[in-house]
Design a protein around this motif. Structure first.
Motif, mmCIF file in Angstrom:
data_model
loop_
_atom_site.group_PDB
_atom_site.id
_atom_site.type_symbol
_atom_site.label_atom_id
_atom_site.label_comp_id
_atom_site.label_asym_id
_atom_site.label_seq_id
_atom_site.Cartn_x
_atom_site.Cartn_y
_atom_site.Cartn_z
ATOM 1 N N ALA A 122 47.083 7.547 -13.360
ATOM 2 C CA ALA A 122 48.090 7.362 -12.307
ATOM 3 C C ALA A 122 49.445 7.780 -12.848
ATOM 4 O O ALA A 122 49.683 7.745 -14.060
ATOM 5 N N VAL A 123 50.318 8.184 -11.938
ATOM 6 C CA VAL A 123 51.688 8.546 -12.312
ATOM 7 C C VAL A 123 52.645 7.909 -11.311
ATOM 8 O O VAL A 123 52.431 7.995 -10.097
ATOM 9 N N TRP A 124 53.655 7.251 -11.834
ATOM 10 C CA TRP A 124 54.712 6.665 -11.023
ATOM 11 C C TRP A 124 56.001 7.430 -11.290
ATOM 12 O O TRP A 124 56.346 7.667 -12.455
ATOM 13 N N VAL A 125 56.689 7.807 -10.239
ATOM 14 C CA VAL A 125 57.958 8.531 -10.358
ATOM 15 C C VAL A 125 59.039 7.737 -9.641
ATOM 16 O O VAL A 125 58.905 7.465 -8.450
ATOM 17 N N ASN A 126 60.086 7.384 -10.391
ATOM 18 C CA ASN A 126 61.195 6.660 -9.776
ATOM 19 C C ASN A 126 60.704 5.409 -9.035
ATOM 20 O O ASN A 126 61.189 5.071 -7.963
ATOM 21 N N GLY A 127 59.704 4.759 -9.627
ATOM 22 C CA GLY A 127 59.199 3.504 -9.068
ATOM 23 C C GLY A 127 58.188 3.656 -7.947
ATOM 24 O O GLY A 127 57.793 2.660 -7.343
ATOM 25 N N ARG A 128 57.757 4.918 -7.689
ATOM 26 C CA ARG A 128 56.776 5.116 -6.614
ATOM 27 C C ARG A 128 55.517 5.777 -7.152
ATOM 28 O O ARG A 128 55.577 6.728 -7.915
ATOM 29 N N LEU A 129 54.374 5.245 -6.719
ATOM 30 C CA LEU A 129 53.087 5.836 -7.096
ATOM 31 C C LEU A 129 52.955 7.171 -6.369
ATOM 32 O O LEU A 129 53.153 7.232 -5.161
ATOM 33 N N ILE A 130 52.631 8.233 -7.120
ATOM 34 C CA ILE A 130 52.479 9.540 -6.443
ATOM 35 C C ILE A 130 51.031 9.994 -6.513
ATOM 36 O O ILE A 130 50.260 9.536 -7.324
ATOM 37 N N GLY A 173 63.015 1.268 -8.092
ATOM 38 C CA GLY A 173 62.958 2.502 -8.869
ATOM 39 C C GLY A 173 63.192 2.325 -10.357
ATOM 40 O O GLY A 173 63.135 3.287 -11.110
ATOM 41 N N ARG A 174 63.466 1.092 -10.778
ATOM 42 C CA ARG A 174 63.725 0.870 -12.197
ATOM 43 C C ARG A 174 62.753 -0.145 -12.773
ATOM 44 O O ARG A 174 62.162 -0.931 -12.043
ATOM 45 N N ILE A 175 62.641 -0.141 -14.070
ATOM 46 C CA ILE A 175 61.851 -1.148 -14.751
ATOM 47 C C ILE A 175 62.708 -2.401 -14.847
ATOM 48 O O ILE A 175 63.825 -2.366 -15.389
ATOM 49 N N ALA A 176 62.189 -3.492 -14.285
ATOM 50 C CA ALA A 176 62.962 -4.744 -14.274
ATOM 51 C C ALA A 176 62.599 -5.607 -15.472
ATOM 52 O O ALA A 176 63.433 -6.381 -15.956
ATOM 53 N N ALA A 177 61.348 -5.508 -15.938
ATOM 54 C CA ALA A 177 60.928 -6.313 -17.089
ATOM 55 C C ALA A 177 59.660 -5.726 -17.685
ATOM 56 O O ALA A 177 58.856 -5.104 -16.991
ATOM 57 N N VAL A 178 59.487 -5.919 -18.999
ATOM 58 C CA VAL A 178 58.262 -5.552 -19.709
ATOM 59 C C VAL A 178 57.866 -6.773 -20.523
ATOM 60 O O VAL A 178 58.712 -7.384 -21.187
ATOM 61 N N GLY A 179 56.593 -7.174 -20.460
ATOM 62 C CA GLY A 179 56.193 -8.356 -21.212
ATOM 63 C C GLY A 179 54.704 -8.586 -21.135
ATOM 64 O O GLY A 179 53.931 -7.649 -20.887
ATOM 65 N N GLU A 180 54.307 -9.818 -21.378
ATOM 66 C CA GLU A 180 52.888 -10.175 -21.275
ATOM 67 C C GLU A 180 52.524 -10.312 -19.789
ATOM 68 O O GLU A 180 53.295 -10.848 -18.989
ATOM 69 N N ALA A 181 51.331 -9.831 -19.437
ATOM 70 C CA ALA A 181 50.934 -9.794 -18.032
ATOM 71 C C ALA A 181 51.012 -11.177 -17.384
ATOM 72 O O ALA A 181 51.570 -11.335 -16.290
ATOM 73 N N GLU A 182 50.464 -12.180 -18.058
ATOM 74 C CA GLU A 182 50.399 -13.494 -17.416
ATOM 75 C C GLU A 182 51.794 -14.092 -17.226
ATOM 76 O O GLU A 182 52.070 -14.722 -16.205
ATOM 77 N N ASP A 183 52.688 -13.888 -18.195
ATOM 78 C CA ASP A 183 54.070 -14.374 -18.049
ATOM 79 C C ASP A 183 54.740 -13.735 -16.832
ATOM 80 O O ASP A 183 55.410 -14.411 -16.051
ATOM 81 N N LEU A 184 54.549 -12.418 -16.690
ATOM 82 C CA LEU A 184 55.218 -11.713 -15.582
ATOM 83 C C LEU A 184 54.619 -12.111 -14.235
ATOM 84 O O LEU A 184 55.327 -12.269 -13.242
#
Ligand code: GUN
Ligand code: ZN
Length: 426
Positions: free
Chosen positions: A418-426, A37-48
């Motif tokens: 698309a919309v994600w709420v609390n880590g879930r695609l709705i 439900g949380r964002i764990a990381a934000v970065g470059e796509a290939e790194d992640l």
């Protein structure tokens, strides 16, 4: 299971209104990793991808991954009467709004409209709203019940009025205190829900009622308090006649314990110098409602002056005084209103106002409104070529801002992929 969303990613390292648009962070091929439900990381796509090979990947291509929109001032009970023709504020309230709000004594009707309202806001990419309800406790239960079902972070309160409203739509000072307290104790802090102390505005509350809800707020300083301030000149004059000893409109709240950090003042167009200084000094929030201010004919909010002077400012639809459920349409109106006052808001500023700025006005920017590790995973994915008119303009864009601006000015719910709420695609 972790989810990895890939696309263009837009986030902020600061406030572009005061620190410059350089605080915006854009990646053309970025990723957002979601866990529990949380964002764990934000970065470059290939790194992640490399670091998290087991994550389930959703590739949104050229679409823009952003924090979900935050709408800092709405009236969900006005959903069914949005776009009602031909009146200014006080007539508009008496002709359209109050008769509609009467219907919310029926819990089934309140649930139906709350459900319809969240369907509309989510389809517009809005993942948090701060709403007025009606005087009926049932309207608050309906709002929070429907928000909870959807897993939303949501804010609302019972609208308190004990004068200048029709019979059947008024409470008393004591009932406002007792009902609000019971609803606050029932809902505040349940899942992602927050109760907001909500006197409608000074013309519809006696000094006794303002003092009663002021006392309730003092007992629960962790709650927000929302009301309206200086929206139309007729309204300001009416407040002066109802409160002859008040220094100004703000003083009708201040004198009753309704000014402090955590206060949200909707509209705030016709402010006097003392009001401007006091609101900044206590760090209360001003909520700009541009589609409403043009639709009801209220006036032009001073975004440039108030943001330069350091005010905390949120953006909002004010549905149904506002003419839209869309924060894209609301950004467009904010742009146009600022242009009429000689200031061109940058796309990075507009987007910030509709996400992190609105979250900051609700004092929730440590949880929502931005893409960063640790934030709650409320996300909107925006198609930057959602109509032929937008696509043909965006195709010649030289950078992300030129690519984003046509969607800000011409976009609507068709742009929300698309919309994600609390880590879930709705
Ligand atoms: N002032 C008091 N109530 C309202 C309302 O419902 N909408 C707007 N726009 N202004 C108000
Ligand atoms: Zn309002």
């Amino acid at each position: 299971m972790a989810d990895l969303l890939i696309g263009q990613v837009l986030s902020y390292d600061g406030n572009p209104m005061t620190e410059g648009v350089g605080v915006a962070r854009h990646s053309a091929r970025g990723g957002v990793l979601i866990e529990n439900g949380r964002i764990a990381a934000v970065g470059e796509a290939e790194d992640l991808r490399r670091a998290h090979p087991k994550a389930r990947v959703t590739d949104y291509g050229d679409a823009l991954i952003s924090a979900g929109f935050v709408d800092a001032h709405v009236h969900y009970p006005q959903t069914a009467m949005i776009a009602s023709w031909g009146k200014r504020l006080i007539d508009w309230l008496n002709t359209y709004t109050f008769p509609e709000e009467m219907k919310f004594s029926d819990p089934a009707y309140a649930r139906e409209i709350a459900s319809r309202y969240f369907d509309l806001t989510l389809s517009n990419g809005t993942t948090t709203v701060c709403s007025y309800c009606t005087i009926h406790p049932e309207s608050v239960d309906a709002f929070f019940g429907e928000a909870r079902k959807r897993g939303l972070r949501a804010y609302a309160g019972k609208t308190c009025m004990d004068r200048n409203a029709p019979d059947g739509l008024t409470d008393t000072a004591k009932a406002a205190y007792d009902d609000s307290k019971r609803l606050l104790e029932t809902w505040h802090g349940v899942d992602r829900l927050s109760y907001v102390v909500t006197p409608r505005f000074s013309p519809t509350s006696t000094p006794d009622q303002l003092a009663a809800v002021g006392a309730l707020w003092a007992e629960h300083p962790g709650c927000l308090m929302q009301t309206h301030l200086s929206e139309q000149t007729d309204e300001v004059a009416w407040v002066k006649s109802l409160f002859p000893t008040a220094r100004d409109y703000l003083d009708t709240y201040e004198a009753h314990g309704l000014l402090g950090p955590g206060a949200l003042f909707g509209h705030a167009i016709y402010l006097e110098p003392r009001e401007i200084d006091r609101i900044r000094d206590v760090d209360a929030s001003l909520i700009h409602c541009p589609t409403s201010n043009t639709f009801i004919g209220s006036g032009l909010f001073d975004m440039d002056g108030l943001s330069t002077s350091g005010h905390r400012i949120g953006l909002a639809t004010d549905t149904g005084g506002g003419s839209s459920f869309s924060m894209l349409r609301t950004m467009a109106a904010a742009y146009e209103v600022a242009q009429l006052r000689g200031r061109a808001l940058h796309p990075a500023e507009l987007w910030w106002l509709a996400t992190q700025g609105a979250a900051r006005s609700l004092r929730a920017d440590d949880r929502i409104g931005n893409l960063a590790a640790g934030m709650e995973a409320d996300i909107a994915v925006i198609d930057l070529a959602s109509t032929p008119a937008i696509a043909q303009r965006a195709v010649r864009a030289a950078d992300i801002w030129e690519a984003l601006f046509p969607t800000i000015m011409m976009g609507d719910d068709r742009a929300v992929r698309a919309v994600w709420v609390n880590g879930r695609l709705i």
